[in-house]
Design an enzyme around this catalytic site. Structure first.
Site, PDB file in Angstrom:
ATOM      1  N   SER A 158      -3.572  -6.125  -7.997  1.00 55.29           N
ATOM      2  CA  SER A 158      -2.942  -4.754  -6.365  1.00 55.29           C
ATOM      3  C   SER A 158      -1.267  -4.817  -7.327  1.00 55.29           C
ATOM      4  O   SER A 158      -0.671  -5.458  -7.675  1.00 55.29           O
ATOM      5  CB  SER A 158      -2.571  -5.592  -5.451  1.00 55.29           C
ATOM      6  OG  SER A 158      -1.320  -4.389  -4.289  1.00 55.29           O
TER       7      SER A 158
ATOM      8  N   TYR B 264       0.000   2.121  -7.023  1.00 54.92           N
ATOM      9  CA  TYR B 264       0.649   2.800  -5.647  1.00 54.92           C
ATOM     10  C   TYR B 264       1.780   3.151  -6.750  1.00 54.92           C
ATOM     11  O   TYR B 264       2.547   2.871  -7.540  1.00 54.92           O
ATOM     12  CB  TYR B 264       1.281   2.059  -4.556  1.00 54.92           C
ATOM     13  CG  TYR B 264       0.553   0.816  -3.973  1.00 54.92           C
ATOM     14  CD1 TYR B 264       0.049   1.695  -3.387  1.00 54.92           C
ATOM     15  CD2 TYR B 264       0.715  -0.164  -4.001  1.00 54.92           C
ATOM     16  CE1 TYR B 264      -1.219   1.295  -1.463  1.00 54.92           C
ATOM     17  CE2 TYR B 264      -0.174  -1.004  -2.651  1.00 54.92           C
ATOM     18  CZ  TYR B 264      -0.934  -0.167  -2.145  1.00 54.92           C
ATOM     19  OH  TYR B 264      -1.376  -0.998  -1.324  1.00 54.92           O
TER      20      TYR B 264
ATOM     21  N   THR C 174      -4.496   4.585  -5.703  1.00 57.06           N
ATOM     22  CA  THR C 174      -4.204   4.586  -4.290  1.00 57.06           C
ATOM     23  C   THR C 174      -3.608   5.651  -3.322  1.00 57.06           C
ATOM     24  O   THR C 174      -2.232   5.201  -3.546  1.00 57.06           O
ATOM     25  CB  THR C 174      -3.846   2.909  -3.489  1.00 57.06           C
ATOM     26  OG1 THR C 174      -4.463   2.146  -4.040  1.00 57.06           O
ATOM     27  CG2 THR C 174      -3.708   3.054  -2.153  1.00 57.06           C
TER      28      THR C 174
ATOM     29  N   LYS D 110      -8.848   6.036  -4.733  1.00 56.73           N
ATOM     30  CA  LYS D 110      -8.828   5.532  -3.424  1.00 56.73           C
ATOM     31  C   LYS D 110      -8.594   5.701  -2.800  1.00 56.73           C
ATOM     32  O   LYS D 110      -6.879   6.370  -2.134  1.00 56.73           O
ATOM     33  CB  LYS D 110      -8.436   3.677  -3.717  1.00 56.73           C
ATOM     34  CG  LYS D 110      -8.223   2.919  -2.815  1.00 56.73           C
ATOM     35  CD  LYS D 110      -7.449   1.163  -2.987  1.00 56.73           C
ATOM     36  CE  LYS D 110      -8.659   0.265  -2.084  1.00 56.73           C
ATOM     37  NZ  LYS D 110      -7.447   0.363  -1.088  1.00 56.73           N
TER      38      LYS D 110
ATOM     39  N   HIS E 102      -8.286   1.917   3.957  1.00 60.89           N
ATOM     40  CA  HIS E 102      -7.287   0.962   3.153  1.00 60.89           C
ATOM     41  C   HIS E 102      -7.292  -0.408   4.763  1.00 60.89           C
ATOM     42  O   HIS E 102      -7.206  -0.832   5.263  1.00 60.89           O
ATOM     43  CB  HIS E 102      -5.891   1.511   3.894  1.00 60.89           C
ATOM     44  CG  HIS E 102      -4.726   0.701   2.963  1.00 60.89           C
ATOM     45  ND1 HIS E 102      -4.544   1.038   2.043  1.00 60.89           N
ATOM     46  CD2 HIS E 102      -4.379  -0.329   2.596  1.00 60.89           C
ATOM     47  CE1 HIS E 102      -4.010   0.712   1.473  1.00 60.89           C
ATOM     48  NE2 HIS E 102      -3.608  -0.850   1.637  1.00 60.89           N
TER      49      HIS E 102
HETATM   50  C1  FMN Z   1      -4.055  -8.409   3.486  1.00 63.51           C
HETATM   51  C2  FMN Z   1      -4.571  -7.058   2.829  1.00 63.51           C
HETATM   52  C3  FMN Z   1      -3.805  -6.772   1.458  1.00 63.51           C
HETATM   53  C4  FMN Z   1      -4.536  -5.236   1.330  1.00 63.51           C
HETATM   54  N1  FMN Z   1      -3.127  -4.477   0.626  1.00 63.51           N
HETATM   55  C5  FMN Z   1      -3.587  -3.549  -0.502  1.00 63.51           C
HETATM   56  C6  FMN Z   1      -2.801  -2.974  -1.588  1.00 63.51           C
HETATM   57  O1  FMN Z   1      -1.707  -3.795  -1.943  1.00 63.51           O
HETATM   58  N2  FMN Z   1      -3.487  -1.657  -2.346  1.00 63.51           N
HETATM   59  C7  FMN Z   1      -4.114  -1.397  -2.120  1.00 63.51           C
HETATM   60  O2  FMN Z   1      -5.142   0.106  -2.005  1.00 63.51           O
HETATM   61  N3  FMN Z   1      -5.503  -1.381  -0.445  1.00 63.51           N
HETATM   62  C8  FMN Z   1      -4.671  -2.900  -0.395  1.00 63.51           C
HETATM   63  N4  FMN Z   1      -5.744  -3.304   0.283  1.00 63.51           N
HETATM   64  C9  FMN Z   1      -7.062  -2.931   0.722  1.00 63.51           C
HETATM   65  C10 FMN Z   1      -8.081  -2.816   0.331  1.00 63.51           C
HETATM   66  O3  FMN Z   1      -7.841  -2.702  -0.772  1.00 63.51           O
HETATM   67  C11 FMN Z   1      -9.253  -2.718   0.879  1.00 63.51           C
HETATM   68  O4  FMN Z   1      -9.015  -1.303   1.113  1.00 63.51           O
HETATM   69  C12 FMN Z   1      -9.699  -3.294   2.122  1.00 63.51           C
HETATM   70  O5  FMN Z   1      -9.574  -4.934   2.285  1.00 63.51           O
HETATM   71  C13 FMN Z   1     -11.257  -3.360   2.887  1.00 63.51           C
HETATM   72  O6  FMN Z   1     -12.016  -3.367   4.090  1.00 63.51           O
HETATM   73  P1  FMN Z   1     -12.066  -4.662   3.790  1.00 63.51           P
HETATM   74  O7  FMN Z   1     -10.996  -5.863   3.959  1.00 63.51           O
HETATM   75  O8  FMN Z   1     -12.554  -5.275   5.098  1.00 63.51           O
HETATM   76  O9  FMN Z   1     -13.379  -5.954   3.151  1.00 63.51           O
HETATM   77  C14 FMN Z   1      -5.536  -4.484   1.279  1.00 63.51           C
HETATM   78  C15 FMN Z   1      -6.264  -4.730   2.408  1.00 63.51           C
HETATM   79  C16 FMN Z   1      -5.853  -6.245   2.836  1.00 63.51           C
HETATM   80  C17 FMN Z   1      -6.499  -6.951   3.565  1.00 63.51           C
END
Ligand code: FMN
Length: 382
Positions: free
Chosen positions: A109, A132, A158, A254, A278
């Site tokens: 990330s 981002y 994203t 994404k 997300h």
């Molecule tokens: C703690 C956390 C931080 C996240 N940070 C980002 C991020 O920095 N960039 C991003 O594109 N998605 C981020 N996401 C979304 C994840 O990439 C992903 O879409 C999501 O976790 C998928 O769902 P799941 O946790 O049920 O597998 C984050 C998700 C979580 C749980």
């Protein structure tokens, strides 16, 4: 229970809850507002029913596949997650190593604790980088160039975080990185001694890709005002072109959750889209990822690769997404729980659990190759 005794992702989650300070555990285990979409992502997988088949040859099964032309030992990547180095010291470096050893992609990330260069220094195969788009375009250009210089083989752009959704738990916990030292936070950390010991042993405790690289961000207070103001609310389809041109490699969009947006993605020159909300952390009330997947695959699946994330907690869930036409899937929280539960060994265990479940489910559905899965393996008449 050690991580190797964990039988399910839920076991790893229980262990992570006991090892990670509450504010960081909650940061992973939370969704926006009512958390309705967060829950729907998981619940809707249970509505998809598999066709059980018998008396077919189940020997020599294969989970191997490709995502954006890269060979993967199973079509499951680690999703980009911010602050991963707060679930466990050096979290991104450990997770990237576990992914590399398991033969699956790791996505770093923009909001990671370990920097692009940190992860590069402990891996030998290319990883993916998630971008981002910030208002400071010099910073964004520089970030793309750093990902290129580190040999990243895909840029995951994203699109569903132009402004920040609100998670009540984070506000109530007073979440911040690096951690604040109010009595409440000190207590939360003091009751998690293993986490503290590991954290004392690393210097990586803030946003590694940002501090020292963004203009004017040198300390904690300049960092927090910079991040809260920097996400670009004016990002548009036109911006994809300059990002794609500057990057020049494989591009994955994404955060697509709508057929219309999926069709727009076709013209953007992207190699793949990720059907994603997300992880229920942005638009509460949005549909679950798995419920939107079939119609997005019908709209664009014959012209571009469609991936999915959100709510995957088992190999059965992975298989259901593949049957509905996803070429690849991503896990976010399942690997974070593994990381919090036991560092690199915990991420390894999360991937082993999902691999075993995927393999057995494949066999019991009467298939031998994940690449042959389709809607024929599902009951659609419920
Ligand atoms: C703690 C956390 C931080 C996240 N940070 C980002 C991020 O920095 N960039 C991003 O594109 N998605 C981020 N996401 C979304 C994840 O990439 C992903 O879409 C999501 O976790 C998928 O769902 P799941 O946790 O049920 O597998 C984050 C998700 C979580 C749980």
């Amino acid at each position: 229970m050690s991580v190797d005794q964990a039988l399910t992702i839920a076991d790893l989650k229980d262990r992570a809850r006991r090892r990670v300070p509450k504010m960081f555990f909650d940061y992973a285990d939370s969704g926006a507002w009512t958390e309705g979409t967060y829950r729907a992502n998981e619940d809707d997988f249970h509505k998809v029913k598999l066709r059980q088949r018998v008396l077919v040859d189940m020997t020599n099964r294969s989970l191997a596949s490709e995502m954006i032309g890269e060979a993967v030992s199973m079509p499951v990547a680690l999703a980009p997650t911010g602050l991963t180095g707060m679930q466990h010291a050096d979290g991104e470096m450990l997770a990237a190593q576990a992914a590399e050893e398991a033969g699956v992609p790791f996505t770093l990330s923009t909001m990671s604790i370990c920097s692009i260069e940190d992860v590069r220094s402990v891996t030998s195969k290319p990883f993916w980088f998630q971008l981002y788009v910030m208002q400071d375009k010099d910073f964004v250009h520089n970030l793309i160039d750093r990902a290129k210089a580190a040999g990243c083989s895909a840029l995951v752009l994203t699109l569903d975080l132009q402004i920040l959704g609100q998670r009540h738990k984070d506000l109530r916990n007073g979440l911040s990185a690096p951690p604040r030292f109010t009595p409440k936070h000190v207590w939360q950390m003091a009751t998690r001694p293993f986490w503290c010991l590991d954290m004392l042993g690393t210097k990586r405790r803030t946003f590694g890709n940002i501090v020292g690289h963004a203009k004017g961000v040198t300390d904690l207070s300049s960092l927090s005002s910079w991040t809260s103001e920097q996400f670009d609310p004016q990002l548009s389809w036109k911006d994809i072109a300059w990002i794609r041109d500057r990057w020049g490699g494989k591009l994955i969009l994404k955060g697509i959750l709508d057929e219309e947006d999926a069709r727009m993605s076709l013209d953007s020159g992207a190699d793949a889209i990720i059907v994603s909300n997300h992880g229920g952390r942005q638009l509460d009330g949005a549909a679950s990822s798995i419920s939107m997947l079939p119609r997005i695959v019908d709209a664009v699946g014959d012209r571009m690769e469609v991936h999915l994330d959100g709510g995957i907690r088992s190999g059965q869930d992975v298989l259901k997404a593949l049957c509905h036409g996803a070429k690849g899937t991503y896990i976010g929280r399942p690997f974070l729980y593994g990381l919090g539960a036991g560092g690199k060994a915990g991420v390894r265990r999360a991937l082993e659990i999902i691999r075993k479940e995927l393999d057995v489910t494949l066999a019991l559905c009467g298939e031998r190759d994940v690449k042959n899965l389709s809607r024929k393996n599902l009951h659609t008449d419920l």
